[in-house]
Scaffold this motif. Structure first.
Motif, PDB file in Angstrom:
ATOM      1  N   LEU A 232       0.850  -1.186   0.000  1.00 15.53           N
ATOM      2  CA  LEU A 232       0.000   0.000   0.000  1.00 15.53           C
ATOM      3  C   LEU A 232       0.887   1.238   0.000  1.00 15.53           C
ATOM      4  CD1 LEU A 232      -2.245  -1.256   2.926  1.00 15.53           C
ATOM      5  CD2 LEU A 232      -2.968  -1.215   0.529  1.00 15.53           C
ATOM      6  N   ALA A 233       0.303   2.386  -0.336  1.00 16.00           N
ATOM      7  CA  ALA A 233       1.078   3.629  -0.317  1.00 16.00           C
ATOM      8  C   ALA A 233       0.147   4.813  -0.488  1.00 16.00           C
ATOM      9  CB  ALA A 233       2.128   3.637  -1.433  1.00 16.00           C
ATOM     10  N   PRO A 234       0.559   5.981   0.032  1.00 13.32           N
ATOM     11  CA  PRO A 234      -0.192   7.208  -0.222  1.00 13.32           C
ATOM     12  C   PRO A 234       0.230   7.886  -1.525  1.00 13.32           C
ATOM     13  CG  PRO A 234       1.601   7.685   1.270  1.00 13.32           C
ATOM     14  CD  PRO A 234       1.669   6.204   0.973  1.00 13.32           C
ATOM     15  N   ASN A 235       1.195   7.309  -2.223  1.00 10.61           N
ATOM     16  CA  ASN A 235       1.822   7.993  -3.362  1.00 10.61           C
ATOM     17  C   ASN A 235       0.856   8.326  -4.485  1.00 10.61           C
ATOM     18  OD1 ASN A 235       3.954   7.329  -1.737  1.00 10.61           O
ATOM     19  ND2 ASN A 235       4.963   5.983  -3.199  1.00 10.61           N
ATOM     20  N   LYS A 236      -0.033   7.394  -4.832  1.00 13.68           N
ATOM     21  CA  LYS A 236      -1.022   7.660  -5.882  1.00 13.68           C
ATOM     22  C   LYS A 236      -2.187   8.464  -5.312  1.00 13.68           C
ATOM     23  CE  LYS A 236       1.335   5.263  -8.818  1.00 13.68           C
ATOM     24  NZ  LYS A 236       2.261   5.980  -9.715  1.00 13.68           N
ATOM     25  N   THR A 237      -2.700   8.024  -4.165  1.00 17.18           N
ATOM     26  CA  THR A 237      -3.891   8.637  -3.587  1.00 17.18           C
ATOM     27  C   THR A 237      -3.724  10.139  -3.390  1.00 17.18           C
ATOM     28  OG1 THR A 237      -4.374   6.573  -2.426  1.00 17.18           O
ATOM     29  CG2 THR A 237      -5.487   8.548  -1.634  1.00 17.18           C
ATOM     30  N   PHE A 238      -2.553  10.551  -2.925  1.00 17.86           N
ATOM     31  CA  PHE A 238      -2.334  11.962  -2.596  1.00 17.86           C
ATOM     32  C   PHE A 238      -1.260  12.624  -3.461  1.00 17.86           C
ATOM     33  CE2 PHE A 238      -4.137  10.033   1.229  1.00 17.86           C
ATOM     34  CZ  PHE A 238      -5.196  10.897   1.468  1.00 17.86           C
ATOM     35  N   ASN A 239      -0.885  11.973  -4.559  1.00 19.80           N
ATOM     36  CA  ASN A 239       0.063  12.548  -5.513  1.00 19.80           C
ATOM     37  C   ASN A 239       1.406  12.872  -4.848  1.00 19.80           C
ATOM     38  OD1 ASN A 239       0.464  13.094  -8.233  1.00 19.80           O
ATOM     39  ND2 ASN A 239       0.053  15.277  -8.023  1.00 19.80           N
ATOM     40  N   LEU A 240       1.966  11.876  -4.161  1.00 21.09           N
ATOM     41  CA  LEU A 240       3.200  12.058  -3.403  1.00 21.09           C
ATOM     42  C   LEU A 240       4.361  11.234  -3.955  1.00 21.09           C
ATOM     43  CD1 LEU A 240       1.680  11.886   0.210  1.00 21.09           C
ATOM     44  CD2 LEU A 240       2.399  13.939  -1.029  1.00 21.09           C
ATOM     45  N   ALA A 241       4.347  10.946  -5.262  1.00 21.38           N
ATOM     46  CA  ALA A 241       5.382  10.082  -5.831  1.00 21.38           C
ATOM     47  C   ALA A 241       6.781  10.651  -5.668  1.00 21.38           C
ATOM     48  CB  ALA A 241       5.092   9.821  -7.313  1.00 21.38           C
ATOM     49  N   GLY A 242       6.904  11.978  -5.545  1.00 22.00           N
ATOM     50  CA  GLY A 242       8.210  12.614  -5.405  1.00 22.00           C
ATOM     51  C   GLY A 242       8.795  12.503  -4.008  1.00 22.00           C
TER      52      GLY A 242
END
Length: 394
Positions: A232-242
């Protein structure tokens, strides 16, 4: 309580920020001036609570070694309980730097060179790399495509399992085809894995992006989950890939210990200060923002569907049940993959993800990212329409 207004129509210039999506595509596509609708990166500003949390931490001015506090884990557990009705135990959670790197660690922890790992193409293409580059063998269990909808081929899956097969990688929701696997499908897959002592590695990074009436079913919602590792990750949900972060949920202690030993051996346990505060803020305060985002993306999907029906009826949309990625079928144009790719890049001046990247079943398809202000979505669709019109009028 009055709902806040979030302006997802705001167009934000991302040039000058080293954006892979907007500025890295020249290297990727070897062509300048393309309009980006490719990599899974949204063109929306993150919730203000995340920005404020990062600013507050930055202003302290000291960025030494940092650990993840209990409130970090509580925010994850709370989000999964509220959004997915999952009861995740604190001790099940292992930290990761990102889903792909965490999947790589799982491959190294649970398999040996020469072991077989099953994937279900067309599927997220880094899966192929992390298997092949680590000396494991890719076994394809292609999805079935009937009546514009994909399903798992369980009969083929059973035939593909040998004594060298050690793992199945699941993508749920599925990238790129957009399926949100239902409880019966996940249950059948778990049953096959349990009977054959296979680890089910479930990539659920897109699990928050599910459109009604569909509902995400996590492998963690089953009583039988001892052989599962969930990413799981917040990277896609909250646009935090950076500022990447990932959460690896491993209920079984033996598997968890093996994963953590591999983490230690690779020395990739260092915390990213800003991913910690961003993740905690996102999962603590992000519900209302995300509800509004999902509503906006639902509108984008309807806009795309209507535009295709009206202006490009020969382009068949495999309507996504989840993700913000549209899987477009161009096969009715009768173009070779080379000619289709050339048309998209050279005539439409678009950057999309070519279907062949996703393996078996990707020929004739393109993946389009629709997570952008609607005005930009329209711009991209008009470019595609004009290029396809030139083909039909030729």
């Amino acid at each position: 309580m009055e709902r806040k207004h979030y302006n997802f129509d705001e167009i934000i210039d991302r040039h000058g920020t080293n954006s892979v999506k907007w500025e890295g595509m020249t290297k990727m596509f070897r062509r300048e001036g393309l309009f980006p609708m490719w990599v899974a990166d949204m063109d929306f500003k993150v919730p203000q609570e995340i920005i404020d949390a990062i600013k507050t931490r930055a202003e302290q001015g000291i960025f030494g070694y940092t650990f993840r506090p209990e409130n970090f884990y509580n925010s994850i557990i709370g989000w999964m309980a509220r959004r997915h009705d999952l009861d995740i135990k604190r001790e099940w959670i292992v930290d990761g730097a990102g889903v792909v790197s965490a999947l790589t660690i799982a491959v190294l922890a649970y398999t040996k060179p020469g072991d077989e790992i099953i994937v279900q193409p067309p599927v997220y293409y880094p899966f192929f790399r992390i298997i092949k580059n680590n000396g494991r063998i890719i076994v394809n269990n292609p999805l079935k495509f009937e009546n514009k909808r994909y399903s798992m081929d369980f009969e083929d899956l059973r035939k593909k399992i040998t004594n060298r097969t050690k793992m199945v990688i699941l993508c749920n929701p599925h990238n790129p085809v957009g399926r949100v696997w239902n409880r019966q499908e996940i249950g059948e897959l778990l049953n096959i894995c349990d009977k054959n002592d296979l680890i089910l590695a479930s990539d659920e990074i897109h699990s928050d992006f599910v459109y009604e009436p569909n509902k995400h079913t996590s492998v963690l919602s089953f009583a039988s989950k001892a052989n599962t590792v969930t990413f799981l990750a917040p990277n896609k949900t909250f646009n935090l890939a950076g500022i990447p972060s990932s959460i690896v949920v491993i209920p079984d202690k033996r598997l968890r210990d093996e994963f953590e030993v591999t983490l230690e051996n690779l020395d990739v346990e260092t915390s990213n200060i800003f991913s910690i505060v961003a993740t905690q803020a996102a999962y603590t305060y992000g519900d209302e923002w995300f509800d509004a985002l999902l509503e906006y993306l639902t509108g984008n999907l309807k806009f795309l569907e209507s535009f295709l029906d009206r202006e490009m009826p020969k382009v068949d949309l495999v309507k996504p049940e989840g993700t913000y990625l549209a899987w477009l079928d161009f096969r009715r144009f009768g173009l070779s993959d080379e000619n289709l790719s050339s048309l998209i890049i050279k005539k439409a001046h678009l950057a999309l993800d070519d279907g062949n990247l996703f393996g078996i079943g990707g020929s004739g398809f393109q993946r389009m990212n629709i997570a952008m202000p609607r005005e930009l979505l329209l711009t991209g669709l008009e470019k595609l329409k004009n290029a396809l019109g030139d083909v039909e009028n030729a």
